[in-house]
Every structure is written in structure tokens, then in C-alpha cells.
Design an enzyme around this catalytic site. Structure first.
Site, mmCIF file in Angstrom:
data_model
loop_
_atom_site.group_PDB
_atom_site.id
_atom_site.type_symbol
_atom_site.label_atom_id
_atom_site.label_comp_id
_atom_site.label_asym_id
_atom_site.label_seq_id
_atom_site.Cartn_x
_atom_site.Cartn_y
_atom_site.Cartn_z
ATOM 1 C CB CYS A 108 14.892 1.466 -7.448
ATOM 2 S SG CYS A 108 13.139 1.463 -7.874
HETATM 3 N N1 LIG Z 1 10.956 -1.565 -3.377
HETATM 4 C C1 LIG Z 1 11.943 -0.895 -3.943
HETATM 5 O O1 LIG Z 1 12.655 -1.396 -4.814
HETATM 6 C C2 LIG Z 1 12.208 0.526 -3.541
HETATM 7 C C3 LIG Z 1 13.323 1.151 -4.090
HETATM 8 C C4 LIG Z 1 13.584 2.495 -3.755
HETATM 9 C C5 LIG Z 1 12.740 3.164 -2.920
HETATM 10 N N2 LIG Z 1 11.659 2.536 -2.423
HETATM 11 C C6 LIG Z 1 10.791 3.327 -1.547
HETATM 12 O O2 LIG Z 1 10.900 2.834 -0.231
HETATM 13 C C7 LIG Z 1 9.631 2.941 0.416
HETATM 14 C C8 LIG Z 1 9.222 1.555 0.874
HETATM 15 O O3 LIG Z 1 9.134 0.721 -0.270
HETATM 16 P P1 LIG Z 1 8.859 -0.830 -0.134
HETATM 17 O O4 LIG Z 1 9.032 -1.390 -1.490
HETATM 18 O O5 LIG Z 1 9.631 -1.399 1.001
HETATM 19 O O6 LIG Z 1 7.314 -0.834 0.223
HETATM 20 P P2 LIG Z 1 6.444 -1.960 0.952
HETATM 21 O O7 LIG Z 1 7.076 -3.291 0.804
HETATM 22 O O8 LIG Z 1 5.061 -1.771 0.427
HETATM 23 O O9 LIG Z 1 6.486 -1.525 2.479
HETATM 24 C C9 LIG Z 1 5.937 -0.298 2.881
HETATM 25 C C10 LIG Z 1 6.099 -0.091 4.365
HETATM 26 O O10 LIG Z 1 5.370 1.074 4.716
HETATM 27 C C11 LIG Z 1 4.230 0.706 5.534
HETATM 28 N N3 LIG Z 1 3.011 1.367 5.049
HETATM 29 C C12 LIG Z 1 2.306 1.059 3.941
HETATM 30 N N4 LIG Z 1 1.272 1.920 3.793
HETATM 31 C C13 LIG Z 1 1.333 2.773 4.834
HETATM 32 C C14 LIG Z 1 0.545 3.876 5.242
HETATM 33 N N5 LIG Z 1 -0.506 4.287 4.543
HETATM 34 N N6 LIG Z 1 0.890 4.515 6.368
HETATM 35 C C15 LIG Z 1 1.948 4.132 7.064
HETATM 36 N N7 LIG Z 1 2.737 3.077 6.730
HETATM 37 C C16 LIG Z 1 2.425 2.413 5.627
HETATM 38 C C17 LIG Z 1 4.112 -0.792 5.434
HETATM 39 O O11 LIG Z 1 3.594 -1.251 6.681
HETATM 40 P P3 LIG Z 1 2.507 -2.416 6.804
HETATM 41 O O12 LIG Z 1 3.290 -3.675 7.034
HETATM 42 O O13 LIG Z 1 1.704 -1.975 7.956
HETATM 43 O O14 LIG Z 1 1.728 -2.423 5.502
HETATM 44 C C18 LIG Z 1 5.540 -1.227 5.206
HETATM 45 O O15 LIG Z 1 6.245 -1.272 6.426
HETATM 46 C C19 LIG Z 1 8.671 3.544 -0.607
HETATM 47 O O16 LIG Z 1 8.573 4.917 -0.432
HETATM 48 C C20 LIG Z 1 9.343 3.218 -1.925
HETATM 49 O O17 LIG Z 1 9.003 4.151 -2.928
HETATM 50 C C21 LIG Z 1 11.372 1.240 -2.701
#
Ligand SMILES: NC(=O)c1ccc[n+]([C@@H]2O[C@H](COP(=O)([O-])OP(=O)(O)OC[C@H]3O[C@@H](n4cnc5c(N)ncnc54)[C@H](OP(=O)(O)O)[C@@H]3O)[C@@H](O)[C@H]2O)c1
Length: 331
Positions: free
Chosen positions: A148
Site C-alpha cells: 500500500c
Molecule cells: N491492509 C492493507 O492495507 C494491505 C494493503 C496492501 C497489502 N496488504 C497485504 O494483504 C495481505 C492481507 O492483509 P490484511 O490487512 O487483509 O490482513 P488481515 O486483516 O490480518 O487478514 C489476514 C488474512 O490471512 C489469514 N491469516 C492470518 N494469519 C495466517 C496464517 N498464519 N496462516 C494462514 N492464514 C492466515 C487471516 O485468517 P484468519 O481469519 O483465520 O485470521 C485473514 O484471512 C497481507 O499480506 C498484507 O500485507 C494489506
């Protein structure tokens, strides 16, 4: 009609980025959201991540069979077995995690503090900053979706380098501020409501994992990247402080950006003024504005971190890979 649609799955659908992606896919005219999964080994089927989406189903060896599109919305270090399975099943894949964003394995391992999970996939993975990599994305089956903060920094920065508006000496300061959703849904002390509201802090100064990603894709080792945590949920505002090249002015920098993004459906260069977060929250767009202050060029960009910084950029990439209009389902 549904039989003619392409079919997609989202892994990590319960997270912030995954939920946004599910919402976009549910409104997509040409792609049907067929399945959503947790990525935790053996995780039981569960609730739909958003209203109208399929119930979460257990991820199995043949889960991706017959699918056209698979999105990985999991943390870094856990996606690559699923990336491989999806590629083997013949799907196009967008990985939203950081696993495949850097070509430089040494820099990745230093930033993420672990061995690289999939060096064999690095050659195939295209960095999905659409406005700067469109042709490579079209011919690819695997896209590493940009981070991001890097999206908010690289979109204003790259055309200014290309148009030689930036001096070849001196620091390039990227002063970036994000809402708390950038940290994902797992609560930490820093992201607790009472530590965020009526508060403001810098973090990861000199150590943030997005710094090597920005440096690699800008091909520049002079960038001073400092992220901050805003007391709001979504959006990133980045201010670039740039030493101008000889002859470069506010007007020439604005003209260079306007020329670079002329005809781009999702990037708007303001003719005057500075954009605010509210201009792009809940939108797939990036807005940017240019000014100057005491001899420095100042460029401000805004994006929604969950959309242009994650889910909508992922869908923009997937649309391109699937031969669809890149903004289908986004506008
Ligand atoms: N948030 C942002 O602004 C943003 C921007 C760009 C890129 N990203 C990237 O997109 C990805 C997701 O980000 P997010 O913000 O959506 O994260 P998040 O809200 O923490 O969600 C993470 C997801 O991955 C699962 N997960 C967490 N730990 C895990 C593990 N050890 N093994 C398998 N699954 C697991 C979670 O499932 P559970 O429900 O089971 O915990 C949830 O579905 C990340 O790689 C992040 O760097 C995020």
C-alpha cells in the site's frame, strides 16, 4: 449468464483486504466469486466473509481446480504453497502479500527476517503496479500486488524520475501516513482504539519493510521513507519532498505527471491544489497534487490503502491478466 462468467476464489477472505476483494468480486460483471477460504491449515468451513459471498470452505488439494482466478490475501510467508497449487491448477494468480514483490532475495530476507519462501517463483512474478507495468501484467499468470505505501509513493515518484524532474543528489523524502486498517485485523497494542484516537505517531523509522520495496522499484537508494499511523480507519496520504533537477519547477513537475497519467482511468493529477484522504476513501483511484516550498518540489498523493493499495489494484491486475477491461468491476 452465470455459466459464462469466469470463476474466482479468494484465500484469506476473512481479512480486511480479502473482504474488500469479495465485495468487488460480488459486483463484477464477468467474474463469479465461486469460493472463499481461510489459509489456516485444516481451518473449518465458516461464515461468509461479507454478505452475499459463499460460505468459507476448507482449503483442499483440488480447491482451485477449474478456476480462472485465485487471489491470496494472507500474510507474507504463508501464501506460496497456495500460489503454486493455483498455478498448477491453471489459474491466474494475484498474491497480495509481500512474498514476491522484491526480486532481490537478500533484501527480502533482511526485511522479513526469514528465508525467502519461494525464490523459484520470483522470475515468473510480475510487479503489479498497473500504470507502470501494464504490458508485462497482461502476459503474466502471476502478479505480486504492490504494497500500500509503495503504491502511494511510486505512482507520483516514477514519472518524475522518468521526466528528469528530480536532482541526482540529495535525499528524497517520502513522508507517509496510513489509517489503521493498513495493519490488518489482528489487534495490537499500537492499533488499539485508545492508542490511536486523538493520537499520531511515526513508526518503523528506518526499518519499515516497505522501504526496500520502494527502493527496488524506484531503482533509487536515496529515499527516506517514514510511515505514520493516522487516527482513522482507511486511506494513505504521502507527501514527497523532492530536490528539483536544474530547471525543474512546480509547473514542469505537474506537467510531467499530467502527461504520464493522461488517459489513465484511475490516476488523477490535480490542476491545482492538494488532495485529501476523503477524495479517495472507498475508491480505486489515486489523486495527486503538486506544490513547491522554499526550493523543494512537494507532491502529495492519496489512495485508499484497502483498494488501490490492495484489493482494487489486485482486481485491476486480474482483469488485465484475464483479458478484460482493467477497470471492470471497479468503477
Ligand atoms: N491492509 C492493507 O492495507 C494491505 C494493503 C496492501 C497489502 N496488504 C497485504 O494483504 C495481505 C492481507 O492483509 P490484511 O490487512 O487483509 O490482513 P488481515 O486483516 O490480518 O487478514 C489476514 C488474512 O490471512 C489469514 N491469516 C492470518 N494469519 C495466517 C496464517 N498464519 N496462516 C494462514 N492464514 C492466515 C487471516 O485468517 P484468519 O481469519 O483465520 O485470521 C485473514 O484471512 C497481507 O499480506 C498484507 O500485507 C494489506
Amino acid at each position: 449468464v452465470s455459466d459464462q462468467k469466469l470463476e474466482a476464489a479468494v484465500v484469506g477472505a476473512s481479512g480486511y483486504a480479502g473482504q474488500e476483494l469479495c465485495k468487488l468480486l460480488l459486483g463484477h460483471p464477468s467474474i463469479e466469486l465461486k469460493a472463499v477460504h481461510s489459509a489456516r491449515p485444516g481451518a473449518a468451513a465458516g461464515d461468509a466473509p461479507v454478505a452475499g459471498a459463499p460460505m468459507q470452505s476448507v482449503l483442499q488439494a483440488d480447491s482451485f481446480k477449474g478456476l480462472d482466478a485465485v487471489f491470496l490475501c494472507t500474510p507474507h510467508g504463508v501464501a506460496t504453497p497456495h500460489v503454486r497449487a493455483a498455478l498448477d491448477a491453471g489459474a491466474h494468480v494475484v498474491d497480495l502479500s509481500a512474498d514476491l514483490r522484491l526480486k532481490n532475495q537478500v533484501a527480502w530476507e533482511a526485511a522479513y527476517g526469514q528465508p525467502h519462501p519461494a525464490t523459484d517463483l520470483l522470475d515468473a512474478a510480475v510487479y503489479g503496479l498497473v500504470e507502470h507495468n501494464r504490458e508485462s501484467i497482461k502476459g503474466s499468470r502471476l502478479v505480486a500486488n504492490p504494497g500500500c505505501y509503495p503504491t502511494s509513493v511510486l505512482l507520483p515518484l516514477l514519472p518524475l524520475f522518468e521526466a528528469q524532474q528530480i536532482s541526482s543528489t540529495g535525499p528524497i523524502i517520502a513522508d507517509a501516513k496510513s489509517g489503521v486498517s493498513g495493519a490488518g485485523k489482528a489487534p495490537t497494542d499500537t492499533t488499539l482504539y485508545h492508542n490511536v484516537v486523538e493520537n499520531f505517531r511515526a513508526y518503523g523509522v528506518g526499518t519499515h519493510r516497505h522501504a526496500p520495496e520502494i527502493a527496488e522499484h524506484a531503482d533509487c537508494d536515496r529515499i527516506v521513507f517514514v510511515p505514520h499511523l493516522l487516527p482513522c480507519f482507511r486511506g494513505i496520504l504521502t507527501t514527497l519532498y523532492l530536490p528539483p533537477a536544474a530547471g525543474a519547477t512546480e509547473d514542469s513537475a505537474r506537467a510531467a505527471l499530467a502527461q504520464a497519467y493522461a488517459g489513465e482511468p484511475l490516476v488523477k493529477v490535480l490542476e491545482s491544489g492538494i488532495p485529501a484522504l476523503r477524495d479517495v476513501q472507498n475508491s480505486p483511484r489515486c489523486h495527486m497534487g503538486v506544490a513547491s516550498a522554499n526550493g523543494s518540489l512537494v507532491v502529495v498523493s492519496v489512495i485508499d490503502n484497502l483498494l488501490k493499495g490492495a484489493a482494487s489494484q489486485a482486481l485491476q491486475n486480474m482483469n488485465l491478466m484475464l483479458g478484460l477491461d482493467e477497470v471492470e468491476g471497479l468503477l
